[in-house]
Structures are given as C-alpha cells and as structure tokens.
Design a protein around this motif. Structure first.
Motif, PDB file in Angstrom:
ATOM      1  N   PHE A 145     111.745  -7.573   5.685  1.00 32.50           N
ATOM      2  CA  PHE A 145     111.245  -6.793   4.558  1.00 32.50           C
ATOM      3  C   PHE A 145     112.369  -6.318   3.632  1.00 32.50           C
ATOM      4  CE2 PHE A 145     107.318  -6.228   7.110  1.00 32.50           C
ATOM      5  CZ  PHE A 145     106.409  -6.620   6.142  1.00 32.50           C
ATOM      6  N   VAL A 146     113.588  -6.302   4.118  1.00 29.43           N
ATOM      7  CA  VAL A 146     114.710  -5.871   3.268  1.00 29.43           C
ATOM      8  C   VAL A 146     114.829  -6.785   2.061  1.00 29.43           C
ATOM      9  CG1 VAL A 146     117.204  -5.561   3.136  1.00 29.43           C
ATOM     10  CG2 VAL A 146     115.958  -4.767   5.164  1.00 29.43           C
ATOM     11  N   GLU A 175     109.913   7.854  -2.500  1.00 29.28           N
ATOM     12  CA  GLU A 175     109.117   6.984  -3.365  1.00 29.28           C
ATOM     13  C   GLU A 175     109.212   5.526  -2.911  1.00 29.28           C
ATOM     14  OE1 GLU A 175     108.764   5.720  -8.106  1.00 29.28           O
ATOM     15  OE2 GLU A 175     110.127   7.339  -7.489  1.00 29.28           O
ATOM     16  N   GLN A 176     110.423   5.073  -2.574  1.00 25.75           N
ATOM     17  CA  GLN A 176     110.593   3.706  -2.094  1.00 25.75           C
ATOM     18  C   GLN A 176     109.972   3.516  -0.707  1.00 25.75           C
ATOM     19  OE1 GLN A 176     112.901   5.308  -3.822  1.00 25.75           O
ATOM     20  NE2 GLN A 176     113.047   3.936  -5.600  1.00 25.75           N
ATOM     21  N   ARG A 177     110.053   4.567   0.096  1.00 20.90           N
ATOM     22  CA  ARG A 177     109.439   4.490   1.438  1.00 20.90           C
ATOM     23  C   ARG A 177     107.933   4.327   1.322  1.00 20.90           C
ATOM     24  NH1 ARG A 177     110.074   6.668   6.745  1.00 20.90           N
ATOM     25  NH2 ARG A 177     108.446   5.635   7.959  1.00 20.90           N
ATOM     26  N   ASP A 178     107.301   5.085   0.455  1.00 18.42           N
ATOM     27  CA  ASP A 178     105.850   4.979   0.263  1.00 18.42           C
ATOM     28  C   ASP A 178     105.464   3.601  -0.258  1.00 18.42           C
ATOM     29  OD1 ASP A 178     105.610   7.576   1.122  1.00 18.42           O
ATOM     30  OD2 ASP A 178     105.434   8.436  -0.893  1.00 18.42           O
ATOM     31  N   ALA A 179     106.244   3.084  -1.205  1.00 22.12           N
ATOM     32  CA  ALA A 179     105.962   1.763  -1.761  1.00 22.12           C
ATOM     33  C   ALA A 179     106.124   0.684  -0.687  1.00 22.12           C
ATOM     34  CB  ALA A 179     106.880   1.488  -2.946  1.00 22.12           C
ATOM     35  N   ALA A 180     107.155   0.819   0.142  1.00 25.09           N
ATOM     36  CA  ALA A 180     107.380  -0.148   1.216  1.00 25.09           C
ATOM     37  C   ALA A 180     106.238  -0.110   2.228  1.00 25.09           C
ATOM     38  CB  ALA A 180     108.710   0.150   1.913  1.00 25.09           C
ATOM     39  N   ARG A 206     103.129   0.757   1.698  1.00 25.97           N
ATOM     40  CA  ARG A 206     101.931   0.145   1.103  1.00 25.97           C
ATOM     41  C   ARG A 206     102.038  -1.372   1.100  1.00 25.97           C
ATOM     42  NH1 ARG A 206     102.603   4.479  -2.564  1.00 25.97           N
ATOM     43  NH2 ARG A 206     103.579   3.085  -4.088  1.00 25.97           N
ATOM     44  N   GLU A 207     103.214  -1.890   0.789  1.00 25.68           N
ATOM     45  CA  GLU A 207     103.405  -3.338   0.766  1.00 25.68           C
ATOM     46  C   GLU A 207     103.278  -3.931   2.167  1.00 25.68           C
ATOM     47  OE1 GLU A 207     103.977  -7.127  -0.648  1.00 25.68           O
ATOM     48  OE2 GLU A 207     103.581  -5.282  -1.763  1.00 25.68           O
ATOM     49  N   CYS A 208     103.887  -3.282   3.149  1.00 29.11           N
ATOM     50  CA  CYS A 208     103.774  -3.744   4.536  1.00 29.11           C
ATOM     51  C   CYS A 208     102.314  -3.733   4.984  1.00 29.11           C
ATOM     52  CB  CYS A 208     104.598  -2.859   5.465  1.00 29.11           C
ATOM     53  SG  CYS A 208     106.390  -2.987   5.246  1.00 29.11           S
ATOM     54  N   ASN A 209     101.592  -2.687   4.623  1.00 28.61           N
ATOM     55  CA  ASN A 209     100.187  -2.571   4.998  1.00 28.61           C
ATOM     56  C   ASN A 209      99.358  -3.706   4.401  1.00 28.61           C
ATOM     57  OD1 ASN A 209      98.141  -0.823   6.360  1.00 28.61           O
ATOM     58  ND2 ASN A 209      97.286  -0.734   4.287  1.00 28.61           N
ATOM     59  N   ALA A 210      99.649  -4.061   3.158  1.00 32.76           N
ATOM     60  CA  ALA A 210      98.911  -5.144   2.496  1.00 32.76           C
ATOM     61  C   ALA A 210      99.162  -6.480   3.205  1.00 32.76           C
ATOM     62  CB  ALA A 210      99.320  -5.238   1.024  1.00 32.76           C
ATOM     63  N   VAL A 211     100.412  -6.732   3.599  1.00 32.94           N
ATOM     64  CA  VAL A 211     100.743  -7.973   4.309  1.00 32.94           C
ATOM     65  C   VAL A 211     100.029  -8.015   5.661  1.00 32.94           C
ATOM     66  CG1 VAL A 211     102.599  -9.342   5.324  1.00 32.94           C
ATOM     67  CG2 VAL A 211     102.964  -8.186   3.142  1.00 32.94           C
ATOM     68  N   LEU A 212     100.013  -6.889   6.356  1.00 38.06           N
ATOM     69  CA  LEU A 212      99.334  -6.816   7.653  1.00 38.06           C
ATOM     70  C   LEU A 212      97.827  -7.021   7.509  1.00 38.06           C
ATOM     71  CD1 LEU A 212     101.361  -3.812   9.061  1.00 38.06           C
ATOM     72  CD2 LEU A 212     101.187  -6.039  10.172  1.00 38.06           C
ATOM     73  N   LEU A 214      94.062  -2.272  15.970  1.00 38.04           N
ATOM     74  CA  LEU A 214      95.166  -2.757  15.131  1.00 38.04           C
ATOM     75  C   LEU A 214      95.248  -1.992  13.805  1.00 38.04           C
ATOM     76  CD1 LEU A 214      95.082  -6.628  15.705  1.00 38.04           C
ATOM     77  CD2 LEU A 214      96.081  -4.829  17.124  1.00 38.04           C
ATOM     78  N   PRO A 215      94.126  -1.813  13.078  1.00 42.64           N
ATOM     79  CA  PRO A 215      94.216  -1.006  11.850  1.00 42.64           C
ATOM     80  C   PRO A 215      94.681   0.428  12.114  1.00 42.64           C
ATOM     81  CG  PRO A 215      92.184  -2.271  11.859  1.00 42.64           C
ATOM     82  CD  PRO A 215      92.787  -2.419  13.231  1.00 42.64           C
ATOM     83  N   GLU A 216      94.259   0.997  13.243  1.00 41.31           N
ATOM     84  CA  GLU A 216      94.694   2.357  13.565  1.00 41.31           C
ATOM     85  C   GLU A 216      96.199   2.399  13.809  1.00 41.31           C
ATOM     86  OE1 GLU A 216      94.765   6.440  14.546  1.00 41.31           O
ATOM     87  OE2 GLU A 216      93.424   5.187  13.351  1.00 41.31           O
ATOM     88  N   MET A 217      96.733   1.357  14.436  1.00 38.94           N
ATOM     89  CA  MET A 217      98.175   1.288  14.639  1.00 38.94           C
ATOM     90  C   MET A 217      98.907   1.241  13.301  1.00 38.94           C
ATOM     91  SD  MET A 217     100.804   1.248  16.577  1.00 38.94           S
ATOM     92  CE  MET A 217     100.096   1.078  18.209  1.00 38.94           C
ATOM     93  N   GLN A 218      98.385   0.467  12.358  1.00 39.39           N
ATOM     94  CA  GLN A 218      98.972   0.436  11.014  1.00 39.39           C
ATOM     95  C   GLN A 218      98.988   1.830  10.401  1.00 39.39           C
ATOM     96  OE1 GLN A 218      97.084  -3.936   9.973  1.00 39.39           O
ATOM     97  NE2 GLN A 218      97.208  -2.484   8.325  1.00 39.39           N
ATOM     98  N   ARG A 219      97.876   2.535  10.542  1.00 43.82           N
ATOM     99  CA  ARG A 219      97.771   3.876   9.952  1.00 43.82           C
ATOM    100  C   ARG A 219      98.785   4.824  10.584  1.00 43.82           C
ATOM    101  NH1 ARG A 219      94.894   8.895  10.244  1.00 43.82           N
ATOM    102  NH2 ARG A 219      94.411   8.492  12.431  1.00 43.82           N
ATOM    103  N   GLU A 220      98.906   4.775  11.905  1.00 46.70           N
ATOM    104  CA  GLU A 220      99.827   5.677  12.601  1.00 46.70           C
ATOM    105  C   GLU A 220     101.279   5.420  12.203  1.00 46.70           C
ATOM    106  OE1 GLU A 220      99.352   5.503  16.800  1.00 46.70           O
ATOM    107  OE2 GLU A 220      97.295   6.253  16.789  1.00 46.70           O
ATOM    108  N   ILE A 221     101.648   4.137  12.175  1.00 45.42           N
ATOM    109  CA  ILE A 221     103.043   3.787  11.920  1.00 45.42           C
ATOM    110  C   ILE A 221     103.417   3.934  10.457  1.00 45.42           C
ATOM    111  CG2 ILE A 221     104.738   1.903  11.986  1.00 45.42           C
ATOM    112  CD1 ILE A 221     104.091   3.041  14.732  1.00 45.42           C
ATOM    113  N   LEU A 222     102.566   3.429   9.572  1.00 49.61           N
ATOM    114  CA  LEU A 222     102.936   3.348   8.158  1.00 49.61           C
ATOM    115  C   LEU A 222     102.601   4.601   7.353  1.00 49.61           C
ATOM    116  CD1 LEU A 222     101.855  -0.334   7.440  1.00 49.61           C
ATOM    117  CD2 LEU A 222     104.153   0.530   7.930  1.00 49.61           C
ATOM    118  N   PHE A 223     101.555   5.311   7.733  1.00 52.88           N
ATOM    119  CA  PHE A 223     101.134   6.446   6.912  1.00 52.88           C
ATOM    120  C   PHE A 223     101.255   7.792   7.610  1.00 52.88           C
ATOM    121  CE2 PHE A 223      98.753   2.696   5.329  1.00 52.88           C
ATOM    122  CZ  PHE A 223      99.420   2.585   4.118  1.00 52.88           C
TER     123      PHE A 223
END
Length: 308
Positions: free
Chosen positions: A226-227, A243-248, A250-256, A287-296
């Motif tokens: 992702f870098v 701001e960059q962390r939030d954008a990253a 969201r992008e990771c979440n979309a790919v997942l 799996l979606p819950e894991m995304q929520r926990e880790i990313l948001f």
C-alpha cells in the motif's frame, strides 16, 4: 495464517457458537495428538475455518464430547469429535492440524528473515523446536507443504519485483487458499466453487494483513504494497497525519470490499450442512467486522486465536 478469519459472535446462535468452540477445541487436541503439545501454539481461527469448511463439504459425522481441556486441566471443554470413528471427519481435523503447523513454521521463518538477529531470537527458538512437527506434517500432507512453499517463494518474488502491485503481491496467498480449498471438493463443480471461495478469501487475508500493518510498516520502513499504491513513500520512518491515515483506511477498505464481493457468489453455492450457518457468519459478517475493527476502530491487537 494471520488470525483474521473468525466469526462475528454477536450474530451467532448459541448452538452455533458452541459448535464453533467445539471444533476449535478439537483442532487443538488434534494438533497435540499428531504433532506434540508444543505445536498447539500454532492453533488459529483461520485453520479452524478450514476445518469447518472441510467437515461441512461432506456433512461429516460428528458428536459433542465433554472432557478436560488439554491445556488447562482445571477447565472442561466440549469437543466436536468424529462420531463412531468416522474416517472422513478424523482426516479433516488431521489436515487442519497439519496446515496449522506448516503455516506457522513458514511464518516464523519469514519473521526471522525480516527481523534482526536479536529481535528474531524467539522466532529462531520456536522454529528450531518445531522442526520435528514440521517434518511430520509435511510427510503427512506433501501437497500442502509443497503449496505453502510455492506460495512463500512467489511471495518473495512479488515483494521484491521491480514493479510492485496489490494484485501481484496478494496472488500467492490467493492461489494457496484456492489450491487448499479445491482439494476438498470431489466434483468439478465443487472444485470450481471452493476454488473461487479460496482464491478471494486468500486475497482478502493478504490485503487485510497489509492494511493492518501499514502504520507500523511505515514507521519501521518495512515493505508494504500500500505504500506504493497510495503514494506514501514520503512518510517512511514516521507516522501518517490523520487526514492521510483516514484516506488510506478508506482506500484499503474499498480494495477489501472488492474481494468480498467476488467471494459471495461462491458462498451462496456451498453445500448445506451442520456448519453452514457458522461458515456464512464468518464470511458474510465476520470479515466485514474485522475490516471495521482494524480500519475504522483502529483495534491494532491481532486476534491470533489463542482463545474463543
């Protein structure tokens, strides 16, 4: 594996949660029986899912059995055991136990490569102690050992290629799970469904791990696909601004989400069995819950499946 493939407990029926714990505990016992007590440290949620998928594919004959915990004799556990010496269900647990050992040893080897000598001492010690278990697991299921080794070799090549991409880096894990899941099917139709499920689950697992590790990898200047994809090279050696962390995230979440969407048709075609509800809970909700926990929610502690 990485410990991300687990159920969303809040939506499991009580009997489903008890069955999940029973399979988890029986897998722990199977690891010890086949590969020794120390090998139980390899127990994970991911391999529990693999055992569930294997058992459900032929609706294996199992029964509940209450016994002392193999790790804590003061505690009683309900095990989901092979019923009447059912050979297929015994093979499911044996195969999942071997996968636990093989994947864990390869993960330890990977950690040894990535860490300095002193930071990698624990991994070196565990890897050395796991040698006999690894040799036996590889002999029990050569196709599995060969598939994991191919994955590790391809992963190394993808991560050291001149041009790095998410698709290329996630492909080895995706292809490994495709191979492992396809092997569970008998007919070509079964293999096609299981292969699609395994491929996109493997892709999701790799990408989830990369997304989870992104802030730490940036601080330590470690490799992370992702870098480059998100243009974050300027932040190597430091922390991402919010701001960059939030954008990253969201992008990771979309790919997942893309991998989840490709996985769902296969989930709908899985056979009906005793564990179907648990499998669907894991794939559609866990799996979606894991995304929520880790990313948001930014829950950084990975759940590696030591208890349920």
């Amino acid at each position: 594996m990485f410990g991300y493939v687990r159920p969303f407990k809040g939506e499991l029926l009580v009997k489903e949660y008890d069955a999940y714990k029973g399979v988890y505990c029986q897998l722990c016992r199977a690891i010890g029986d086949h590969y020794g007590a120390l090998a139980r440290l390899a127990l994970s949620y991911d391999c529990t899912f693999y055992a569930l998928l294997a058992l459900n594919q032929k609706n294996a004959s199992v029964r509940a059995e209450k016994k002392r915990c193999t790790c804590n004799l003061m505690k009683k556990c309900t095990y989901v055991c092979p019923a009447n010496g059912d050979g297929y269900s015994e093979a499911c647990f044996h195969k999942a136990a071997a996968l636990c050992v093989i994947m864990t040893v390869h993960k330890l080897r990977d950690n040894i490569e990535d860490e300095s000598f002193f930071k990698g001492l624990a991994a070196r010690l565990l890897c050395g102690l796991s040698g006999r278990a690894m040799k036996k697991a590889s002999a029990d299921y050569p196709f599995m050992a060969e598939a994991v080794q191919r994955m590790m070799d391809a992963q190394h090549a993808a991560e050291h290629a001149e041009r790095v991409s998410i698709d290329a880096c996630s492909a080895p894990t995706a292809e490994l799970l495709e191979t492992l899941c396809q092997e569970l099917g008998e007919t070509e139709a079964d293999k096609a469904v299981l292969g699609q499920l395994g491929y996109f689950l493997g892709r999701w697992v790799y990408i989830m791990d990369a997304a989870d590790d992104l802030p730490e990898d940036l601080r330590k200047k470690n490799f992370n696909p992702f870098v480059e994809k998100l243009g974050l090279s300027a932040y190597l050696g430091g922390d991402l601004p919010q701001e960059q962390r939030d954008a990253a995230d969201r992008e990771c979440n979309a790919v997942l989400n893309g991998s989840l969407a490709r996985m769902r048709p296969a989930v709908n075609l899985l056979p009906e069995g005793e564990f179907t509800g648990i499998i669907e809970n894991i794939l559609n909700l866990g799996l979606p819950e894991m995304q929520r926990e880790i990313l948001f929610l930014h829950i950084k502690e990975k759940k590696h499946g030591r208890s349920v």
